[in-house]
Design an enzyme around this catalytic site. Structure first.
Site, PDB file in Angstrom:
ATOM      1  N   TYR A 144       0.859  -1.182   0.000  1.00 19.74           N
ATOM      2  CA  TYR A 144       0.000   0.000   0.000  1.00 19.74           C
ATOM      3  C   TYR A 144       0.893   1.230   0.000  1.00 19.74           C
ATOM      4  CZ  TYR A 144      -3.523   3.383   1.671  1.00 19.74           C
ATOM      5  OH  TYR A 144      -4.367   4.463   1.804  1.00 19.74           O
ATOM      6  N   ASP A 239       9.402   2.701  -0.630  1.00 15.92           N
ATOM      7  CA  ASP A 239       8.367   3.378   0.153  1.00 15.92           C
ATOM      8  C   ASP A 239       8.665   3.080   1.630  1.00 15.92           C
ATOM      9  OD1 ASP A 239       4.704   3.208   0.357  1.00 15.92           O
ATOM     10  OD2 ASP A 239       6.238   4.103   1.653  1.00 15.92           O
ATOM     11  N   LYS A 267       4.621   9.352   8.511  1.00 19.45           N
ATOM     12  CA  LYS A 267       4.535   8.848   9.887  1.00 19.45           C
ATOM     13  C   LYS A 267       5.599   9.442  10.819  1.00 19.45           C
ATOM     14  CE  LYS A 267       2.370   4.723   7.980  1.00 19.45           C
ATOM     15  NZ  LYS A 267       0.962   4.765   8.399  1.00 19.45           N
TER      16      LYS A 267
HETATM   17  P1  KE4 Z   1      -0.758   8.274   4.352  1.00 18.46           P
HETATM   18  O1  KE4 Z   1      -1.255   8.957   3.108  1.00 18.46           O
HETATM   19  O2  KE4 Z   1      -1.847   7.451   5.028  1.00 18.46           O
HETATM   20  O3  KE4 Z   1      -0.029   9.198   5.311  1.00 18.46           O
HETATM   21  O4  KE4 Z   1       0.390   7.236   3.906  1.00 18.46           O
HETATM   22  C1  KE4 Z   1       0.086   6.249   2.943  1.00 18.46           C
HETATM   23  C2  KE4 Z   1       1.051   5.089   3.115  1.00 18.46           C
HETATM   24  C3  KE4 Z   1       2.084   4.951   2.204  1.00 18.46           C
HETATM   25  N1  KE4 Z   1       2.980   3.942   2.313  1.00 18.46           N
HETATM   26  C4  KE4 Z   1       2.890   3.053   3.330  1.00 18.46           C
HETATM   27  C5  KE4 Z   1       3.909   1.955   3.416  1.00 18.46           C
HETATM   28  C6  KE4 Z   1       1.850   3.150   4.296  1.00 18.46           C
HETATM   29  O5  KE4 Z   1       1.772   2.228   5.300  1.00 18.46           O
HETATM   30  C7  KE4 Z   1       0.917   4.184   4.194  1.00 18.46           C
HETATM   31  C8  KE4 Z   1      -0.236   4.353   5.169  1.00 18.46           C
HETATM   32  N2  KE4 Z   1      -0.382   3.328   6.133  1.00 18.46           N
HETATM   33  C9  KE4 Z   1      -1.717   3.085   6.604  1.00 18.46           C
HETATM   34  C10 KE4 Z   1      -1.665   1.949   7.619  1.00 18.46           C
HETATM   35  N3  KE4 Z   1      -1.293   0.722   7.048  1.00 18.46           N
HETATM   36  C11 KE4 Z   1      -2.347   4.313   7.167  1.00 18.46           C
HETATM   37  C12 KE4 Z   1      -3.580   4.087   8.002  1.00 18.46           C
HETATM   38  C13 KE4 Z   1      -4.807   4.608   7.318  1.00 18.46           C
HETATM   39  O6  KE4 Z   1      -4.968   4.383   6.097  1.00 18.46           O
HETATM   40  O7  KE4 Z   1      -5.617   5.233   8.055  1.00 18.46           O
END
Ligand code: KE4
Length: 428
Positions: A144, A239, A267
């Site tokens: 993701y 990523d 994060k």
């Molecule tokens: P954000 O746009 O949510 O800040 O980041 C996206 C993203 C990109 N790359 C990786 C490896 C990530 O884990 C994420 C976001 N992680 C999720 C949890 N697995 C965020 C939680 C959510 O979607 O509310």
């Protein structure tokens, strides 16, 4: 545990916010029941709206590596806020955190701040396409990279939790440029490259996957990707939104000694405020506006409050690198403790861990990719989740997520967690 007030607040929220949440994975759809509304948090503990104290293994999905409301982060944000919250003009603190991040992470000369991991990954792919002049990208099923159209093809995390890996609204025109590979399967990647010769701008990967649960790369996988990229003129994008500033000061590039061409962050880099970033060597980053042709922008990018939180967080980690080995030891202790009690319970399970990322899968076989992760027994996971919650332990409300360990956890907290696993395992 009583969740009356959380349920009442959830009913109100659903009237004005789709699904009552601002990010789907929070809605407990994968585990059932109403989501917990948190009132405040301190260190390793959440305090919900019904007065329950929960040991937190989500930590805002990774950022709170030092624990909630860490004094140096809170003080930095409070002091900054008194001087104004946003200007839309360059400020010195952006240079300070950029210099620190570049000094901590290998193979990057410059960094651009944005407001989320999605924005960082979306911008990194646009930069890779602009730099190489090619259109296609390879991503891995179950990884993701945020909710940008190009990534919502067999994505992990919340996207797969809903069993709708391909989201409506993503056009066939977009989807055709995203090629899907199997995680930990180098031959599959090579096959895809060979059938799209000269058309692939980049391979984007979670170098330690966290959105199918935690899935470490098998020996030689990342090295193999690096060689394929070098041989075929493809950029390798790590990523590190989850792994950056968590698995090591320099993230996975440092841990495995492998150089990516572009690295994305989120994060931890924001200390709990909305920050994403992407970084690379100078020749790539200079392709970005305003000095290069690849456009990317943001009103609140480099926001002073977010920079203050991020700078305080990165400074703590840079000044105290022993934090990384400490949380790794705590995670290993938790792993060994859960292993013991789950084995004794006779439950079918497997635990994946790398550094301070860990996940429990109720699956027969080893979990090494999306397909094997999807074979986990979700009914068992649901029972496990609610059992742990009833014992005051808050883990990710989805089997396709990773637990995030915080330095604020004590060994007593870990023992309490292991005891809860032992108790819940008997009910599975
Ligand atoms: P954000 O746009 O949510 O800040 O980041 C996206 C993203 C990109 N790359 C990786 C490896 C990530 O884990 C994420 C976001 N992680 C999720 C949890 N697995 C965020 C939680 C959510 O979607 O509310």
């Amino acid at each position: 545990m009583i969740y009356k007030r959380s349920s009442a607040l959830f009913a109100e929220a659903q009237k004005v916010i789709p699904g009552g949440v601002n990010s789907p994975v929070r809605a407990f759809k994968a585990v059932g029941g109403d989501p917990i509304f948190v009132k405040e948090a301190k260190g390793a503990y959440l305090y919900d709206e019904d007065g329950n104290r929960l040991i937190d293994y989500i930590n805002s999905w990774g950022p709170m590596i030092l624990g909630h409301a860490h004094p140096s982060v809170v003080d930095a944000v409070v002091e900054k806020a008194k001087k104004g919250t946003s200007f839309g003009m360059p400020t010195e603190i952006e240079t300070k955190i950029a210099e620190l991040a570049v000094s901590m992470v290998p193979n990057i000369d410059k960094i651009r701040f944005v407001n989320s991991g999605t924005e960082a990954c979306m911008s990194a792919v646009r930069l890779a396409r602009g730099f190489t002049g090619k259109d296609k990208i390879i991503k891995f099923a179950g990884c993701y990279h945020g909710h940008s159209d190009s990534f919502l093809i067999q994505a992990g995390s919340g996207a797969v939790t809903f069993g709708s890996p391909n989201s409506p609204g993503v056009t066939p025109g977009t989807a055709k440029d995203t090629l899907l590979a199997r995680y930990n399967d180098l031959a599959n990647v090579e096959e895809i490259i060979k059938s799209n010769k000269g058309e692939i701008a980049c391979i984007i990967i979670e170098p330690v996957a966290g959105n199918m649960g935690c899935i470490p790369p098998v020996k030689g996988f990342l090295e193999g990707l690096r060689q394929l990229c070098d041989h075929h003129g493809i950029l390798l994008v790590f990523d590190e939104v989850m792994t950056g500033f968590r698995l090591a000061k320099g993230g996975v590039q440092e841990l495995f000694g492998i150089a990516a061409d572009i690295v994305t962050f989120g994060k931890v880099i924001g200390g709990g405020l909305p920050v994403g970033a992407f970084a690379a060597r100078e020749e790539i980053m200079n392709y970005l506006a305003p000095i290069g042709p690849v456009y990317q922008a943001g009103t609140l990018s480099g926001n002073p409050l977010a920079m203050a939180a991020g700078l305080a967080m990165l400074t703590e980690l840079n000044d105290h690198p022993e934090i990384f080995s400490s949380i790794h030891k705590k995670t290993e202790y938790l792993h060994q403790g859960m292993d013991k009690v789950l084995q004794e319970s006779g439950v079918t399970y497997t635990i994946n861990r790398l550094g301070s990322m860990i996940s429990v899968h109720f699956a027969e076989d080893k979990v090494i990719d999306f397909e094997s992760a999807a074979k986990g027994n979700n009914d068992t996971f649901k029972k496990f989740f609610h059992g742990m919650l009833d014992n005051g332990i808050y883990i990710a409300p989805s089997a396709f997520e990773t637990w995030f360990i915080t330095e604020a956890l004590t060994y007593n907290d870990l023992d309490e967690t292991i005891a809860a696993v032992a108790k819940v395992a008997k009910t599975l």
